[in-house]
Design an enzyme around this catalytic site. Structure first.
Site, short mmCIF file in Angstrom:
data_model
loop_
_atom_site.label_atom_id
_atom_site.label_comp_id
_atom_site.label_asym_id
_atom_site.label_seq_id
_atom_site.Cartn_x
_atom_site.Cartn_y
_atom_site.Cartn_z
CG HIS A 120 -21.99 -32.01 -3.93
ND1 HIS A 120 -22.70 -30.96 -3.40
CD2 HIS A 120 -21.96 -32.97 -2.97
CE1 HIS A 120 -23.09 -31.29 -2.17
NE2 HIS A 120 -22.67 -32.49 -1.89
CB CYS A 123 -20.74 -47.88 -22.79
SG CYS A 123 -20.48 -46.19 -23.38
N GLY A 127 -20.74 -19.19 2.06
CA GLY A 127 -21.86 -19.33 1.12
C GLY A 127 -22.51 -20.69 1.09
CB THR A 128 -22.57 -23.79 2.50
OG1 THR A 128 -23.38 -24.98 2.45
CG2 THR A 128 -21.82 -23.76 3.83
CB SER A 129 -28.10 -23.33 3.34
OG SER A 129 -28.03 -24.63 2.75
CG ASN A 184 -24.62 -17.28 4.42
OD1 ASN A 184 -25.51 -16.59 3.90
ND2 ASN A 184 -24.55 -18.59 4.26
CB VAL A 185 -26.14 -12.64 2.30
CG1 VAL A 185 -25.17 -12.21 1.20
CG2 VAL A 185 -26.90 -13.88 1.89
N1 APR Z 1 -22.48 -14.20 -0.46
C1 APR Z 1 -22.45 -15.04 0.60
N2 APR Z 1 -23.43 -15.96 0.85
C2 APR Z 1 -24.45 -16.00 -0.02
C3 APR Z 1 -24.55 -15.14 -1.15
C4 APR Z 1 -23.50 -14.21 -1.34
N3 APR Z 1 -23.50 -13.36 -2.38
N4 APR Z 1 -25.71 -15.44 -1.81
C5 APR Z 1 -26.30 -16.45 -1.13
N5 APR Z 1 -25.56 -16.78 -0.06
C6 APR Z 1 -25.81 -17.84 0.92
C7 APR Z 1 -27.26 -18.08 1.24
O1 APR Z 1 -27.68 -17.24 2.32
C8 APR Z 1 -27.23 -19.57 1.66
O2 APR Z 1 -26.96 -19.68 3.06
O3 APR Z 1 -25.34 -19.04 0.35
C9 APR Z 1 -26.07 -20.15 0.87
C10 APR Z 1 -26.51 -21.02 -0.28
O4 APR Z 1 -27.20 -22.12 0.27
P1 APR Z 1 -27.80 -23.23 -0.71
O5 APR Z 1 -28.55 -22.57 -1.79
O6 APR Z 1 -28.46 -24.25 0.17
O7 APR Z 1 -26.51 -23.87 -1.39
P2 APR Z 1 -25.51 -24.93 -0.77
O8 APR Z 1 -25.35 -24.74 0.70
O9 APR Z 1 -24.27 -24.89 -1.58
O10 APR Z 1 -26.27 -26.32 -1.06
C11 APR Z 1 -25.57 -27.52 -0.82
O11 APR Z 1 -27.37 -28.72 -1.92
O12 APR Z 1 -28.87 -28.78 -3.62
C12 APR Z 1 -27.67 -29.29 -3.18
O13 APR Z 1 -25.93 -30.18 -4.48
C13 APR Z 1 -26.54 -28.97 -4.12
O14 APR Z 1 -24.24 -28.47 -3.57
C14 APR Z 1 -25.59 -28.14 -3.29
C15 APR Z 1 -25.96 -28.53 -1.87
#
Ligand code: APR
Length: 249
Positions: free
Chosen positions: A119, A130, A186-188, A212-213
């Site tokens: 991203h 420009c 750490g991604t949803s 993930n948490v």
């Molecule tokens: N350790 C591990 N996981 C964690 C922690 C932590 N300390 N804190 C939060 N999380 C988890 C949450 O439970 C969630 O599953 O990280 C994840 C974050 O999810 P999102 O907030 O959806 O972020 P992400 O998955 O990176 O979103 C993808 O969406 O909005 C767009 O461009 C933006 O890159 C982003 C994309």
């Protein structure tokens, strides 16, 4: 949990083709809120109003209100043990690359060698008028930052409605199609096309390890080893196991 950490460490040590996919959760312990958890960025800023390319083109000043809040957090943020743990795995030859959805540059600052910025990266900006490019430190203090031509600059990050950089898309697909292990931190898993990477890896026969948490849409559907906890704490435990296994040969 310890048994799963040990299994994950074994899988990583045995594979020469491990790939990581990271999301905002890996940087939460560096002080950058994620997007969709309670208190996340999208709770305070509606992404339709602040994070689409149409919103930016219609009212860049308004979008910079959100970008300003984020850039203050980015400036203060430092890599945490999850970032440095992944960099150490790369140093050990146990991690081919990191595909990150994050724009915070923390993987690079944490010593990672090969980072694919799915991203983009907030450290550079460019002019939609420009196409002149700037480093973030060249426009220090200017809010909103302006190009020499007078137009308001856009950070080099992918807004909703914009395409993923072609090179990042291709490299990520190639790596995911050939990896033996995918480490997801750490991604949803809510946002396409980044969320197709775990599926691509799984179809290629990879073992999926998720940190993930809390469980996500990926967990019950394609995760093989779920390590529940904060990224920095779990990565610290995982790296201790990996270092021990490598030392024992
Ligand atoms: N350790 C591990 N996981 C964690 C922690 C932590 N300390 N804190 C939060 N999380 C988890 C949450 O439970 C969630 O599953 O990280 C994840 C974050 O999810 P999102 O907030 O959806 O972020 P992400 O998955 O990176 O979103 C993808 O969406 O909005 C767009 O461009 C933006 O890159 C982003 C994309």
């Amino acid at each position: 949990m310890q048994e799963r950490i040990t299994r994950a460490a074994q899988v990583i040590c045995q594979s020469k083709r491990t790939l990581a996919l990271t999301g905002a959760g890996i940087s939460v312990e560096s002080g950058i809120p994620d997007f969709r958890s309670r208190g996340g960025l999208w709770e305070r800023f509606d992404p339709i109003e602040y994070a689409t390319i149409e919103a930016f083109q219609a009212d860049p000043k308004k979008v910079w209100q959100m970008l300003e809040e984020v850039s203050v957090l980015l400036d203060q943020a430092r890599p945490n043990p999850a970032h440095t743990g992944l960099a150490r795995l790369q140093e050990m030859g146990l991690l081919q690359a990191i595909i990150t959805q994050n724009i915070d540059n923390l993987h690079q600052e944490g010593g990672a060698s090969r980072v694919i910025e799915y991203h983009g990266n907030a450290k550079t900006l460019f002019c939609l008028g420009c196409n002149q490019r700037y480093n973030a430190n060249e426009i220090e203090g200017q809010r909103p930052p302006k190009c020499d031509c007078g137009k308001i600059l856009k950070p080099n990050v992918v807004f909703f409605g914009e395409p993923i950089p072609r090179k990042a898309l291709q490299e990520s697909y190639d790596l995911a199609s050939n990896c033996g292990v995918l480490l997801v931190l750490g991604t949803s898993g809510e946002v396409a096309p980044a969320n197709t990477i775990p599926q691509t890896a799984k179809m290629a026969g990879a073992t999926v390890i998720e940190i993930n948490v809390e469980p996500t849409v990926l967990t019950n559907y394609l995760t093989d080893i779920f390590l529940q906890g904060k990224a920095s704490e779990v990565m610290t435990q995982l790296m201790e196991e990996v270092e021990t296994m490598v030392a024992q040969g």
